[in-house]
Design a protein around this motif. Structure first.
Motif, PDB file in Angstrom:
ATOM      1  N   GLU A 105      46.038  -4.795 128.309  1.00 19.09           N
ATOM      2  CA  GLU A 105      47.018  -4.642 127.242  1.00 19.09           C
ATOM      3  C   GLU A 105      48.033  -3.575 127.655  1.00 19.09           C
ATOM      4  O   GLU A 105      47.637  -2.451 127.985  1.00 19.09           O
ATOM      5  CB  GLU A 105      46.335  -4.224 125.939  1.00 19.09           C
ATOM      6  N   ARG A 107      49.824  -1.732 125.945  1.00 15.37           N
ATOM      7  CA  ARG A 107      49.701  -0.533 125.106  1.00 15.37           C
ATOM      8  C   ARG A 107      48.606   0.388 125.629  1.00 15.37           C
ATOM      9  O   ARG A 107      48.717   1.614 125.513  1.00 15.37           O
ATOM     10  CB  ARG A 107      49.400  -0.938 123.649  1.00 15.37           C
ATOM     11  N   GLU A 108      47.547  -0.190 126.191  1.00 14.85           N
ATOM     12  CA  GLU A 108      46.490   0.650 126.757  1.00 14.85           C
ATOM     13  C   GLU A 108      46.999   1.391 127.989  1.00 14.85           C
ATOM     14  O   GLU A 108      46.669   2.561 128.209  1.00 14.85           O
ATOM     15  CB  GLU A 108      45.266  -0.187 127.138  1.00 14.85           C
ATOM     16  N   ARG A 112      47.067   5.406 128.718  1.00 15.14           N
ATOM     17  CA  ARG A 112      46.544   6.061 129.924  1.00 15.14           C
ATOM     18  C   ARG A 112      47.593   7.000 130.520  1.00 15.14           C
ATOM     19  O   ARG A 112      47.278   8.106 130.961  1.00 15.14           O
ATOM     20  CB  ARG A 112      46.144   5.009 130.959  1.00 15.14           C
ATOM     21  N   ASP A 187      39.515   8.596 129.836  1.00 17.30           N
ATOM     22  CA  ASP A 187      38.682   7.442 129.508  1.00 17.30           C
ATOM     23  C   ASP A 187      37.598   7.312 130.566  1.00 17.30           C
ATOM     24  O   ASP A 187      37.769   6.649 131.578  1.00 17.30           O
ATOM     25  CB  ASP A 187      39.537   6.173 129.461  1.00 17.30           C
TER      26      ASP A 187
END
Length: 233
Positions: A105, A107-108, A112, A187
């Motif tokens: 995605e 957006r991810e 990051r 993450d």
């Protein structure tokens, strides 16, 4: 202030889509399909982050990442269509800061990027207390320059953050869980051995050794400890 991102991916469509998507998050991106041209661009112009694809015909992303690390500590996020653990290990070992498998995605990816840059900003200190010294190790927190035995060394964003974490807690054993907790915004689900890999790389760059540690000592079953006294100047 806008974030400047360099996308190096032989898939022109992905580069174009990401560049347009990033505009909504104050990220100004330049997409380049040639690894060689991307390397030249990075040497000629400053960027805040590099998005680097692994699977490219001219030069694969792993080799390109390794080359970038010879002259720059710019944060690097690797992209690949493959999700094997071995790729993740190699990417982290040669200096990548993060890793995303396609498809993902957008957006991810933005999250990051923002997380990496927040960590950098968090480690910048006000002038007057911007240098940490431990034996022959000197770290400037504002310029993010690191010297060992009077020689400058290049650290990745993650390596630098881990080093600062240890130097700010000298003499204290830090478990893997504590390191993960203290380095907020990372993450760790991407690859849970990334801490060990980055500490191993950091030791090598510091001319340190797990068998005869000068700075970072392994406490088996507990974690790691920075064994030198640290001065703040």
């Amino acid at each position: 202030m806008k974030i400047k991102a360099l996308i190096i991916d032989d898939d022109e469509k992905i580069g174009s889509l990401l560049s347009k998507f990033f505009l909504g998050f104050d990220i100004e991106a330049k997409a380049i399909t040639s690894p060689t041209q991307g390397l030249v661009e990075l040497k000629d112009s400053p960027y805040d982050v590099v998005i680097l694809d692994i699977m490219m015909p001219e030069i694969n992303g792993l080799d390109l990442c390794k080359e970038i690390r010879t002259f720059s500590n710019v944060p690097i996020i690797m992209l690949t269509a493959r999700g094997e653990t071995l790729d993740k290990i190699i990417g982290l070992e040669i200096g990548a800061d993060d890793y995303m498998a396609k498809p993902f995605e957008p957006r991810e990816l933005v999250a990051r990027i923002q997380s990496l840059l927040r960590r950098i900003a968090r480690n910048e200190k006000p002038l007057g207390s911007n240098t940490l010294i431990a034996k022959d190790l000197i770290v400037n927190l504002n310029t993010r320059e690191v010297q060992v035995e009077n020689e400058k060394i290049q650290l990745t964003t993650m390596e630098f953050d881990i080093l600062i974490l240890f130097m700010e807690h000298p003499g204290k054993v830090l478990s893997r869980d504590e390191v993960m907790d203290l380095l907020k915004g990372v993450d760790w689900n991407v690859f849970d051995r990334s801490i060990d890999i980055n500490i191993s790389r950091l030791r090598k760059k510091l001319n340190d050794s797990s068998k005869e540690p000068r700075f970072i000592k392994t406490i088996w079953g507990s974690g790691y400890i920075f064994i030198q006294e640290v001065q703040k100047v």
